[in-house]
Design a protein around this motif. Structure first.
Motif, PDB file in Angstrom:
ATOM      1  N   ILE A 314       0.828  -1.211   0.000  1.00  0.00           N
ATOM      2  CA  ILE A 314       0.000   0.000   0.000  1.00  0.00           C
ATOM      3  C   ILE A 314       0.862   1.261   0.000  1.00  0.00           C
ATOM      4  N   ASN A 315       2.141   1.116   0.304  1.00  0.00           N
ATOM      5  CA  ASN A 315       3.064   2.251   0.286  1.00  0.00           C
ATOM      6  C   ASN A 315       3.699   2.327  -1.105  1.00  0.00           C
ATOM      7  N   ALA A 316       2.882   2.695  -2.088  1.00  0.00           N
ATOM      8  CA  ALA A 316       3.314   2.595  -3.480  1.00  0.00           C
ATOM      9  C   ALA A 316       2.927   3.831  -4.286  1.00  0.00           C
ATOM     10  N   GLN A 317       3.411   3.861  -5.510  1.00  0.00           N
ATOM     11  CA  GLN A 317       3.145   4.982  -6.420  1.00  0.00           C
ATOM     12  C   GLN A 317       2.916   4.444  -7.823  1.00  0.00           C
ATOM     13  N   TRP A 318       2.019   5.096  -8.559  1.00  0.00           N
ATOM     14  CA  TRP A 318       1.706   4.704  -9.937  1.00  0.00           C
ATOM     15  C   TRP A 318       2.611   5.462 -10.898  1.00  0.00           C
ATOM     16  N   ASP A 319       3.390   4.736 -11.690  1.00  0.00           N
ATOM     17  CA  ASP A 319       4.266   5.349 -12.693  1.00  0.00           C
ATOM     18  C   ASP A 319       3.589   5.222 -14.045  1.00  0.00           C
ATOM     19  N   GLU A 320       2.927   6.288 -14.479  1.00  0.00           N
ATOM     20  CA  GLU A 320       2.165   6.264 -15.723  1.00  0.00           C
ATOM     21  C   GLU A 320       3.061   6.069 -16.933  1.00  0.00           C
ATOM     22  N   ALA A 321       4.214   6.740 -16.938  1.00  0.00           N
ATOM     23  CA  ALA A 321       5.103   6.679 -18.101  1.00  0.00           C
ATOM     24  C   ALA A 321       5.644   5.264 -18.319  1.00  0.00           C
ATOM     25  N   ALA A 322       6.042   4.632 -17.223  1.00  0.00           N
ATOM     26  CA  ALA A 322       6.624   3.289 -17.332  1.00  0.00           C
ATOM     27  C   ALA A 322       5.574   2.200 -17.222  1.00  0.00           C
ATOM     28  N   GLN A 323       4.336   2.581 -16.888  1.00  0.00           N
ATOM     29  CA  GLN A 323       3.269   1.603 -16.664  1.00  0.00           C
ATOM     30  C   GLN A 323       3.704   0.559 -15.640  1.00  0.00           C
ATOM     31  N   GLU A 324       4.150   1.091 -14.498  1.00  0.00           N
ATOM     32  CA  GLU A 324       4.618   0.243 -13.405  1.00  0.00           C
ATOM     33  C   GLU A 324       4.073   0.746 -12.071  1.00  0.00           C
ATOM     34  N   ILE A 325       3.970  -0.161 -11.118  1.00  0.00           N
ATOM     35  CA  ILE A 325       3.672   0.201  -9.733  1.00  0.00           C
ATOM     36  C   ILE A 325       4.994   0.190  -8.973  1.00  0.00           C
ATOM     37  N   VAL A 326       5.326   1.315  -8.351  1.00  0.00           N
ATOM     38  CA  VAL A 326       6.580   1.439  -7.623  1.00  0.00           C
ATOM     39  C   VAL A 326       6.288   1.324  -6.126  1.00  0.00           C
ATOM     40  N   VAL A 327       6.707   0.218  -5.515  1.00  0.00           N
ATOM     41  CA  VAL A 327       6.550   0.046  -4.069  1.00  0.00           C
ATOM     42  C   VAL A 327       7.727   0.732  -3.393  1.00  0.00           C
ATOM     43  N   LYS A 328       7.439   1.728  -2.584  1.00  0.00           N
ATOM     44  CA  LYS A 328       8.474   2.553  -1.973  1.00  0.00           C
ATOM     45  C   LYS A 328       9.233   1.797  -0.884  1.00  0.00           C
ATOM     46  N   GLY A 329      10.525   2.068  -0.816  1.00  0.00           N
ATOM     47  CA  GLY A 329      11.363   1.390   0.161  1.00  0.00           C
ATOM     48  C   GLY A 329      11.243   1.947   1.560  1.00  0.00           C
TER      49      GLY A 329
END
Length: 469
Positions: A314-329
């Motif tokens: 749930i501690n994540a961010q949507w990367d529209e350009a890369a079409q990826e979900i980035v789970v924050k460290g």
């Protein structure tokens, strides 16, 4: 023997925050003809995130100020030009030619770091007299003033800008003065060292209150705090308030968030009787530190952090350009704060790694800095999840909108004594309502429900915070 030549260097409005496009000039600390040194603060500006001071990155003599106080200037636009001394055709000599005389000083002034900019500022720097302007003054660029010991008086719109003493008042008091349409120079200060207080403002406003004619005339205000005071525009008493600074940025961010991230909000009522008792115990024992402020919000924040540790997705961010979900460290925990400049969301960096005592200290510092209006742009960047404490306003709950770029926001409602089934009997208990909004692109219903249920369980039995946190 050397021949000194002068060249003009221009200083442009920098991006003092991440991706900001404009800033408002609150006040100038220099005027044409003044000598400036590398690192000296020349003006204060307000961005959509904070008010910051700008240091000049070179030495020289101020040639021209391109915008008066109160002007909104795009990032990258020249705001001041400086005549910089240089050397040409230098001939061999037994001793170097003396540099241009600097302002007299007994000793090298202490240097300290600035919030943003290009170098340290001197510890003995003094603010110059404050300029004031009427609401009819336009943001026209002043005419260049020749570099000379005595510059001629400006003409045109600049003639309306006159030097005057700056009344002493804290940022919240200046904001209140703007809202009330009060000229701070007319208020008699009663605070320590001649500082104007809230009480002084209210007393002045009440004394001036009268069934006066609604005719609109130019109102003299401090241009560094507000270019235009709220002005009645019809007999019905309509008021127009300029949308700029933090309020403008908040509006744009919320619209962008609402129409780009598919919001889902879930609610849960929680018996927080044990949490409230735990808060009282921590206050009375002082085990977190005698000077540490302990509140229910502290335990809500700790519960959220523990829930994120158990469900890091749930501690994540949507990367529209890369079409990826980035789970924050790491978790940078944002706390929504209502300040005189508007709603801001500073965050505690790497909050998930802090102990309960460390979290309490960081939370106290964050709140105090926000109240003083000193939150820096860096403190509002990089947030990953946010808490909004609507309970302090007596509100039970709400459907909070996500802070742009984040996957979740938790609303903490008011704690009320309600009838509750406890151990098979209906008894009065301390109850609150939590609301968790999340971005359904990153967080599905199962994950959101698990996180909210975890937070509720931890607040119902707060001793688990020590075990799991």
């Amino acid at each position: 023997m050397t021949t000194e030549v002068r060249s003009l260097r221009e200083f442009k409005m920098p991006d003092v925050g991440e991706g900001l496009t404009e800033a408002e000039i609150l006040s100038w600390y220099v005027k044409p003809g003044d000598t400036v040194t590398d690192g000296q603060v020349v003006c204060e500006v307000e961005t959509a995130k904070a008010a910051v001071e700008l240091p000049i990155p070179f030495n020289g003599v101020v040639e021209q100020l391109f915008f008066p106080e109160g002007s909104t200037v795009d990032v990258g636009t020249v705001i001041i030009s400086v005549a910089v001394a240089g050397e040409a055709g230098a001939a061999p000599a037994t001793a170097p030619a003396p540099a241009a005389p600097a302002p007299a000083a007994e000793a090298e002034p202490e240097r300290r770091e600035v919030l943003v900019g290009y170098g340290p500022r001197t510890g003995t720097a003094q603010r110059r007299a404050r300029r004031t302007t009427t609401t009819t003054t336009k943001a026209a660029a002043p005419q260049p003033a020749p570099v000379a010991p005595a510059a001629p008086a400006p003409t045109g719109p600049v003639a309306e800008l006159q030097l005057g003493e700056r009344p002493l008042a804290k940022p919240p008091v200046r904001k209140l003065a703007k809202d009330l349409g009060v000229d701070l120079r007319a208020v008699t200060p009663t605070g320590r060292d001649g500082v104007i207080t809230r009480e002084d403002l209210h007393a002045y406003a009440e004394a001036q209150a009268a069934p006066a004619a609604p005719a609109v005339e130019p109102v003299v205000v401090e241009a560094a705090e507000a270019v235009v005071a709220p002005v009645p525009v019809s007999g019905a008493g309509d008021v127009r308030v300029p949308i700029k600074g933090v309020r403008k940025a908040t509006a744009q961010a919320m619209v962008a968030s609402a129409f780009t991230a598919p919001h889902v909000t879930e609610f849960v009522q929680v018996d927080v009787t044990r949490t409230m008792k735990f808060v009282r115990k921590l206050k009375e024992s002082g085990e977190l530190g005698r000077d540490v402020r302990v509140s229910p919000l502290l335990l809500v924040a700790k519960a959220l952090l523990v829930a994120i540790k158990r469900h890091p997705e749930i501690n994540a961010q949507w990367d529209e350009a890369a079409q990826e979900i980035v789970v924050k460290g790491q978790v940078n925990l944002g706390i929504a704060a209502a300040t005189p400049r508007g709603l801001i969301v500073p965050n505690i960096k790497d909050a998930g790694s802090k102990t309960l005592a460390g979290l309490a200290t960081s939370l106290g510092e964050l709140v105090e800095t926000a109240r003083q209006g000193k939150t820096s742009p860096a403190d509002m960047q990089g947030g990953t999840v946010t808490i909004t404490n609507v309970g302090v306003f007596g509100v039970d709950t709400g459907t909070p909108i996500l802070n742009p770029g984040e996957a979740a926001i938790l609303a903490f409602g008011a704690v009320r004594e309600l009838p509750w089934v406890h151990k098979g009997k209906v008894v009065p208990r301390q109850v609150t309502t939590l609301a968790l909004s999340f971005d359904h692109r990153l967080v599905d219903g199962e994950l959101g429900s698990k996180v909210l249920a975890d937070i509720a369980g931890l607040l119902e039995f707060p001793k688990r915070l020590i075990t799991w946190g």
